[in-house]
Design an enzyme around this catalytic site. Structure first.
Site, PDB file in Angstrom:
ATOM      1  N   VAL A   1       1.062  -0.591   0.344  1.00 24.67           N
ATOM      2  CA  VAL A   1       0.273   0.232   0.009  1.00 24.67           C
ATOM      3  C   VAL A   1       0.918   0.955  -0.129  1.00 24.67           C
ATOM      4  O   VAL A   1       1.666   1.609   0.988  1.00 24.67           O
ATOM      5  CB  VAL A   1      -1.030   0.150   1.370  1.00 24.67           C
ATOM      6  CG1 VAL A   1      -2.233   1.236   1.046  1.00 24.67           C
ATOM      7  CG2 VAL A   1      -1.993  -1.304   0.917  1.00 24.67           C
TER       8      VAL A   1
ATOM      9  N   ASN B   1      10.697  -5.799   8.885  1.00 23.54           N
ATOM     10  CA  ASN B   1       9.552  -5.052   8.978  1.00 23.54           C
ATOM     11  C   ASN B   1       8.646  -4.514  10.202  1.00 23.54           C
ATOM     12  O   ASN B   1       7.666  -5.864  10.070  1.00 23.54           O
ATOM     13  CB  ASN B   1       9.091  -5.205   7.626  1.00 23.54           C
ATOM     14  CG  ASN B   1       8.009  -4.758   7.339  1.00 23.54           C
ATOM     15  OD1 ASN B   1       7.624  -3.321   7.928  1.00 23.54           O
ATOM     16  ND2 ASN B   1       7.503  -4.070   5.759  1.00 23.54           N
TER      17      ASN B   1
ATOM     18  N   TYR C   1       0.637  -7.826  11.046  1.00 28.15           N
ATOM     19  CA  TYR C   1      -0.107  -8.942  10.264  1.00 28.15           C
ATOM     20  C   TYR C   1      -0.864  -9.278  11.803  1.00 28.15           C
ATOM     21  O   TYR C   1      -1.475 -10.749  12.245  1.00 28.15           O
ATOM     22  CB  TYR C   1       0.914 -10.282   9.895  1.00 28.15           C
ATOM     23  CG  TYR C   1       1.533  -9.251   8.453  1.00 28.15           C
ATOM     24  CD1 TYR C   1       0.066  -8.980   7.491  1.00 28.15           C
ATOM     25  CD2 TYR C   1       2.524  -9.154   8.179  1.00 28.15           C
ATOM     26  CE1 TYR C   1       0.809  -8.903   5.790  1.00 28.15           C
ATOM     27  CE2 TYR C   1       2.731  -8.710   6.458  1.00 28.15           C
ATOM     28  CZ  TYR C   1       1.557  -8.806   5.501  1.00 28.15           C
ATOM     29  OH  TYR C   1       1.510  -7.978   4.735  1.00 28.15           O
TER      30      TYR C   1
END
Length: 147
Positions: free
Chosen positions: A67, A104, A111
């Site tokens: 995104v 990350n 998640y």
């Protein structure tokens, strides 16, 4: 990660948009009136493919979820991932698998917030890869010698 790209635009077009694609993709777009100041209407995408395990059966693998930074935090990534999960369930899949770069942390947190977990913590399995010269040697039946 541009220095790690080993494929061309032609490869992507052939592999994802031919009669028998190797992967599928979804793109999130905004209406024209909400384009970015640079004129972008596409704000995110996801690439996925189907896989099979002799232990667990059908699964869907999410290869990439992206995104654009200015659109993050608005549920777009969740919506794209949700759609992949929906398509996977409709195809009889029982799990969604994907990889995340160790550094990350924002993605890892995202998640985890969705109920996903790190399967590499399972001491019973390693994730393995064979590529380059080792892959060619395997094809030729001449695996490299190990100590």
């Amino acid at each position: 990660m541009a220095n790690q790209v080993k494929i061309t635009q032609r490869d992507i077009e052939q592999d994802g948009f031919s009669k028998n694609p190797f992967f599928h993709s979804l793109i999130a777009e905004v209406p024209d009136q909400h384009r970015t100041k640079e004129g972008h209407a596409k704000m995110g995408c996801v690439i996925y493919f189907y896989a099979y395990s002799t232990l667990t059966g059908r699964s869907v693998f999410m290869e990439a979820l992206y995104v654009m930074p200015e659109f993050r935090g608005h549920g777009i990534g969740k919506a794209l991932m949700s759609k992949v999960a929906q398509l996977g369930l409709a195809a009889g899949c029982n799990q969604l698998n994907f990889s995340v770069l160790k550094w990350n942390k924002p993605s890892l947190d995202f998640y985890h917030s969705l109920g996903c977990w790190d399967t590499t913590s399972d001491p019973e399995f390693y994730s393995m890869r064979c590529e380059g010269a080792a892959l060619q040697s395997l094809v030729e039946g001449n695996p490299p010698k190990t100590n």
